[in-house]
Design an enzyme around this catalytic site. Sequence first.
Site, PDB file in Angstrom:
ATOM      1  N   LYS A 163      -1.290   7.454   1.998  1.00 62.00           N
ATOM      2  CA  LYS A 163      -2.564   6.757   2.133  1.00 62.00           C
ATOM      3  C   LYS A 163      -2.893   5.936   3.358  1.00 62.00           C
ATOM      4  O   LYS A 163      -3.849   5.196   3.915  1.00 62.00           O
ATOM      5  CB  LYS A 163      -3.056   6.159   0.740  1.00 62.00           C
ATOM      6  CG  LYS A 163      -3.101   7.128  -0.286  1.00 62.00           C
ATOM      7  CD  LYS A 163      -4.197   8.185  -0.154  1.00 62.00           C
ATOM      8  CE  LYS A 163      -4.395   9.142  -1.316  1.00 62.00           C
ATOM      9  NZ  LYS A 163      -3.096   9.754  -1.733  1.00 62.00           N
TER      10      LYS A 163
HETATM   11  C1  LIG Z   1      -3.088  11.256  -1.791  1.00 62.67           C
HETATM   12  C2  LIG Z   1      -1.642  11.819  -1.695  1.00 62.67           C
HETATM   13  C3  LIG Z   1      -1.464  13.279  -1.742  1.00 62.67           C
HETATM   14  C4  LIG Z   1      -2.470  14.172  -1.470  1.00 62.67           C
HETATM   15  O1  LIG Z   1      -3.598  14.020  -0.669  1.00 62.67           O
HETATM   16  P1  LIG Z   1      -4.816  15.115  -0.333  1.00 62.67           P
HETATM   17  O2  LIG Z   1      -5.950  14.354   0.131  1.00 62.67           O
HETATM   18  O3  LIG Z   1      -4.778  15.907  -1.809  1.00 62.67           O
HETATM   19  O4  LIG Z   1      -4.032  16.053   0.708  1.00 62.67           O
HETATM   20  C5  LIG Z   1      -0.135  13.578  -1.446  1.00 62.67           C
HETATM   21  N1  LIG Z   1       0.837  12.885  -2.042  1.00 62.67           N
HETATM   22  C6  LIG Z   1       0.634  11.536  -2.152  1.00 62.67           C
HETATM   23  C7  LIG Z   1       1.766  10.644  -2.502  1.00 62.67           C
HETATM   24  C8  LIG Z   1      -0.756  10.850  -2.121  1.00 62.67           C
HETATM   25  O5  LIG Z   1      -0.893   9.601  -2.311  1.00 62.67           O
END
Ligand SMILES: *Cc1c(COP(=O)(O)O)cnc(C)c1O
Length: 484
Positions: free
Chosen positions: A116
Amino acid sequence: MTRYVSTRGGVAPVDFETAVLQGFAPDGGLYVPATIPRISPEQLHLWSRLEFVDLAFEIISQFIDPAVMAADDLHRLLAGSFRQFEHPDIIPVVPLKSRPDTYIMELFHGPTLSFKDVAMGFLVNTVDYFLDRNNDWISLVVATTGDTGPAAAHAALGKKHIQCWVLFPQGMISDEQARQMTTLKADNVHAVGVTGCTDGGDDLDRVLARMFADDDLKQRLKLSSVNSINWCRVMVQAVHYFYSYFRVVEQIGEKVAFAVPTGAFGNLFGGYLARSLGLPVEAFILANNQNAALHRTLSTGRFTRAEVKPSLSSAIDIGVPYNFWRYLYFACGGNSAQIRQWMADLQQKGVVELDAETAGAIRQGFLSASVSDQETLDTMARVYQSPDGYVMDPHTAVALTAAEKCTGRLAAGTKVICLATAHAAKFPDTVKKALAPQGRLPGQAQHNTIENAKNLSQNMHIWDLPELASALPQAMQSAALYKP
Ligand SMILES: *Cc1c(COP(=O)(O)O)cnc(C)c1O
């Protein structure tokens, strides 16, 4: 000139600033660029020699008019957004010894140790930049059950035009994650633990949805969110596909595969955008855990809403993958009447039956798999015990397991890049369960920022769910110091 249109086709085209500040389009659709430019192989050659921030600048310049943000400002904002990444490469790529042609793309070297951070820093910096220019301010509200809240809180630290509120269901996120929000010392970042959330994050979402639906409140407190549908986030998420591609190929034009742990399809849409721009991609391997809405959709052509069952890879426990609408929009040739129909179908019947042509189109260059918790633990243990000795977090293990399930369907010798979306230190309980049920947590599953936060004092509001709807606006009102 880059213009943005809504997937639902109900608003006149807007510029980048409007798309970013609004998030959702006013007609309930998602903003997408009216056209996606195509980068020539010669251009890719030039890009292949760039460092991360300069590459990001070239890619993102394709989507922002200099009249909306001057080139110098864009470059400065980007440099600032990645300054806190602790690895010199920003997003390093590590080859595995134990599996041929397999690489791990580490997206977790930002301040809160998850993927993120990759896009949140630039999004918040960009919002603050526009607010400064407009002499305006906002209350940024984020409800989180994992990584988004910490990333938003860190990105908002000390921003002059942003009061940031991060809400989480008390006791339902890990202590490590909570402390990434409660131990920050800044006047403009407020952590809120909410007790009595029997439905977890959904309880918080309901309260926030009511606040956002109240026009008076929304305008008075200038409520705003930075959720994963914001165009700015998916745009930035195209960069790491290019960057890692250039690190692993022998020559430009060679096709690679990317395995991506996904819930909301945000990171994967970034990949699709990279391929649309001209990145040579053999296939994306869509990696779901047991909550396999997207794997099912690709396999059957039916897009359904499903009950979410909590898993070990909690960041991808998602029932309705919202960014998938962007992909469907392009897959059906930009037919917004069709998107409106399908959105209504999902709302009313809980299922979208894609026509044969679209069902075929969404499979183009996509493979998919669903991975169980047991398979996730097995993969974590196997890679740790292999000559690699590598400690991965459960989301990364979902990606690698899906890649293993799909390799037989790739051209022989195709390099596979697995996206590592969190640092193992964010999930110590799962790491322990997989790697060291009796022993000590391996050093690689620790991180100094997590360890330090254990000794810092916590600063937060604690409200019971029934009082949230009145206590939150009141606190926001008294924090709304900035009057333009
Ligand atoms: C948010 C997140 C994802 C997936 O994000 P998408 O927007 O669905 O691609 C995967 N792994 C972690 C650790 C995340 O915080």
